[in-house]
Design an enzyme around this catalytic site. Structure first.
Site, PDB file in Angstrom:
ATOM      1  N   ASP A  38       0.853  -1.196   0.000  1.00 38.79           N
ATOM      2  CA  ASP A  38       0.000   0.000   0.000  1.00 38.79           C
ATOM      3  C   ASP A  38       0.890   1.248   0.000  1.00 38.79           C
ATOM      4  O   ASP A  38       1.890   1.322   0.716  1.00 38.79           O
ATOM      5  CB  ASP A  38      -0.911  -0.007   1.238  1.00 38.79           C
ATOM      6  CG  ASP A  38      -2.043   1.007   1.126  1.00 38.79           C
ATOM      7  OD1 ASP A  38      -3.201   0.576   1.023  1.00 38.79           O
ATOM      8  OD2 ASP A  38      -1.752   2.221   1.147  1.00 38.79           O
ATOM      9  N   ASN A  94     -12.830  -2.738   2.661  1.00 36.20           N
ATOM     10  CA  ASN A  94     -13.735  -1.595   2.793  1.00 36.20           C
ATOM     11  C   ASN A  94     -14.693  -1.641   1.601  1.00 36.20           C
ATOM     12  O   ASN A  94     -14.251  -1.703   0.456  1.00 36.20           O
ATOM     13  CB  ASN A  94     -12.953  -0.285   2.788  1.00 36.20           C
ATOM     14  CG  ASN A  94     -12.036  -0.151   3.989  1.00 36.20           C
ATOM     15  OD1 ASN A  94     -12.381  -0.594   5.090  1.00 36.20           O
ATOM     16  ND2 ASN A  94     -10.867   0.440   3.807  1.00 36.20           N
ATOM     17  N   GLY A 100     -15.260   3.675   3.777  1.00 40.69           N
ATOM     18  CA  GLY A 100     -13.911   4.173   3.497  1.00 40.69           C
ATOM     19  C   GLY A 100     -13.293   3.662   2.217  1.00 40.69           C
ATOM     20  O   GLY A 100     -12.098   3.866   1.982  1.00 40.69           O
ATOM     21  N   HIS A 107     -10.352  -5.031  -3.278  1.00 36.05           N
ATOM     22  CA  HIS A 107      -9.044  -5.318  -2.688  1.00 36.05           C
ATOM     23  C   HIS A 107      -9.204  -5.604  -1.211  1.00 36.05           C
ATOM     24  O   HIS A 107     -10.097  -5.051  -0.558  1.00 36.05           O
ATOM     25  CB  HIS A 107      -8.074  -4.148  -2.896  1.00 36.05           C
ATOM     26  CG  HIS A 107      -8.599  -2.827  -2.423  1.00 36.05           C
ATOM     27  ND1 HIS A 107      -9.513  -2.090  -3.153  1.00 36.05           N
ATOM     28  CD2 HIS A 107      -8.371  -2.120  -1.288  1.00 36.05           C
ATOM     29  CE1 HIS A 107      -9.803  -0.975  -2.499  1.00 36.05           C
ATOM     30  NE2 HIS A 107      -9.134  -0.980  -1.343  1.00 36.05           N
ATOM     31  N   HIS A 109      -7.115  -5.396   2.338  1.00 37.40           N
ATOM     32  CA  HIS A 109      -5.943  -4.871   3.046  1.00 37.40           C
ATOM     33  C   HIS A 109      -5.443  -5.982   3.968  1.00 37.40           C
ATOM     34  O   HIS A 109      -6.204  -6.472   4.816  1.00 37.40           O
ATOM     35  CB  HIS A 109      -6.324  -3.674   3.922  1.00 37.40           C
ATOM     36  CG  HIS A 109      -6.836  -2.487   3.176  1.00 37.40           C
ATOM     37  ND1 HIS A 109      -6.069  -1.371   2.901  1.00 37.40           N
ATOM     38  CD2 HIS A 109      -8.063  -2.230   2.649  1.00 37.40           C
ATOM     39  CE1 HIS A 109      -6.804  -0.480   2.251  1.00 37.40           C
ATOM     40  NE2 HIS A 109      -8.003  -0.973   2.088  1.00 37.40           N
TER      41      HIS A 109
HETATM   42  P1  DGP Z   1      -9.584   1.748   0.237  1.00 39.19           P
HETATM   43  O1  DGP Z   1      -9.623   3.056   0.965  1.00 39.19           O
HETATM   44  O2  DGP Z   1     -10.066   0.573   1.064  1.00 39.19           O
HETATM   45  O3  DGP Z   1     -10.255   1.824  -1.107  1.00 39.19           O
HETATM   46  O4  DGP Z   1      -8.046   1.467  -0.012  1.00 39.19           O
HETATM   47  C1  DGP Z   1      -7.332   1.954  -1.093  1.00 39.19           C
HETATM   48  C2  DGP Z   1      -5.883   1.834  -0.737  1.00 39.19           C
HETATM   49  O5  DGP Z   1      -5.147   1.907  -1.920  1.00 39.19           O
HETATM   50  C3  DGP Z   1      -5.369   2.944   0.184  1.00 39.19           C
HETATM   51  O6  DGP Z   1      -4.912   2.364   1.410  1.00 39.19           O
HETATM   52  C4  DGP Z   1      -4.210   3.569  -0.561  1.00 39.19           C
HETATM   53  C5  DGP Z   1      -3.940   2.580  -1.674  1.00 39.19           C
HETATM   54  N1  DGP Z   1      -3.543   3.187  -2.930  1.00 39.19           N
HETATM   55  C6  DGP Z   1      -4.221   4.149  -3.616  1.00 39.19           C
HETATM   56  N2  DGP Z   1      -3.549   4.478  -4.731  1.00 39.19           N
HETATM   57  C7  DGP Z   1      -2.438   3.691  -4.751  1.00 39.19           C
HETATM   58  C8  DGP Z   1      -1.354   3.562  -5.660  1.00 39.19           C
HETATM   59  O7  DGP Z   1      -1.268   4.235  -6.695  1.00 39.19           O
HETATM   60  N3  DGP Z   1      -0.405   2.651  -5.346  1.00 39.19           N
HETATM   61  C9  DGP Z   1      -0.466   1.872  -4.219  1.00 39.19           C
HETATM   62  N4  DGP Z   1       0.543   1.019  -3.997  1.00 39.19           N
HETATM   63  N5  DGP Z   1      -1.478   1.960  -3.346  1.00 39.19           N
HETATM   64  C10 DGP Z   1      -2.446   2.873  -3.611  1.00 39.19           C
END
Ligand code: DGP
Length: 121
Positions: A38, A94, A100, A107, A109
């Protein structure tokens, strides 16, 4: 005049990562799923477990996705072992803005490496 429909896949940041158009630190790749770090970690270990196929959220999954969903969860458990957090980890999806969700590509986490509070915020 023909109105073009919005294409969620071409706008999807996780599809961009999966297609290697955007950078990420990959932990795992297989034909059905990938896992990468992340970008904004909320724990010492924070990995996203993501299906290759664009599925907006868990709510969009159907009976035909049962195998894929099982694969994602078993993959998360295997990665937790590989990453040394299997004594205590959290797996979170989420679902929807109210919970959130900010990226509309399913996905999980995978979080670990610190004590977790309950209930989550
Ligand atoms: P959610 O809020 O549950 O939709 O989680 C989305 C997650 O994705 C958040 O923790 C940050 C991560 N994220 C968003 N954009 C990028 C990206 O470009 N690269 C990576 N590695 N993670 C990302």
């Amino acid at each position: 005049m023909v109105e073009l429909k919005e294409d969620p896949v071409s706008k999807c940041v996780f599809c961009g990562i999966i297609g290697k158009k955007l950078k990420a630190t990959f932990i795992h790749e297989d034909p059905r799923a990938v896992a990468f770090k992340d970008v904004n970690p909320k724990a010492p270990t924070h990995v996203l477990v993501v299906p290759r196929r664009h599925l907006a959220s868990l709510s969009q999954a159907t009976e035909s996705d049962e195998g894929l969903l099982g694969h994602l969860q078993l993959l998360a458990a295997n990665l937790a072992r590989q990453l040394g957090i299997d004594s205590g980890f959290r797996l979170v999806a989420n679902n929807g803005r109210g919970a959130g969700q900010t990226v509309d590509h399913l996905h999980y986490h995978l979080l670990g490496g610190r004590p977790m509070q309950w209930p989550p915020g």
